[in-house]
Design a protein around this motif. Sequence first.
Motif: not given
Length: 219
Positions: A109-132
């Motif tokens: 539920g909500e806890a899962k969505e919050k965790a995924l939002a954190v992981y999305q920001k981490f992979q897209e912005q913080d460590i930026a590993i989704l370029d390739s």
Amino acid sequence: MNFFNKDDVLNAFHYRASTRSYDGDKKIPAEDFQYILELGRLSPSSVGSEPWRFLVLQNADLREKLKPYCWGIPTMETASHIVAILAKKNARYDSAYFDTVIARRGLTGEAKEKALAVYQKFQEQDIAILDSERSLFDWASKQTYIALANMMTGAALIGVDSCPIEGFDYKEVNRILVEADLFDPAEWGVSVMCTFGYRNKDIRPKSRQDLADIVQFVE
């Protein structure tokens, strides 16, 4: 809980050395090797992703096929155990694989969505590993090296020798293992390998930088 004496741990670190010559007649007891594998399983990983699989390559024919593509050819014959550590190729926050990561934590539920939002920001912005795909695979491979180090250190603590291996033709090793139907190349790739066994001759003491040359305290 009983803890190791610091001197015992340091002695194990000094003893551990890359072993390139094993006693081919001496095998690691099954119980001891299960312990080594358990150290890999219990290792930490970024955001709890555990993006690894451990292939224990005991088949003699398979080892023979791998030999021409590995630098440490003799150890492919004499090592008690050889482990190829696979890394996940597509461990994106929005992948089916990450659904299993979330499920292991019991989040819904909500806890899962919050965790995924954190992981999305981490992979897209913080460590930026989704370029390739390569950057995502390299991130997963970095996690496998934590497991690798823990397995080698834990092995040394019980007198088992090891040697990490990057010296091999990655394309050919992946090909051979895929042709043996050991993993799906769309999902996994070889990150690193490691041999385990018992040295059959003395190893020159290791050379390392002085602590003062590599540590800086920032206070």
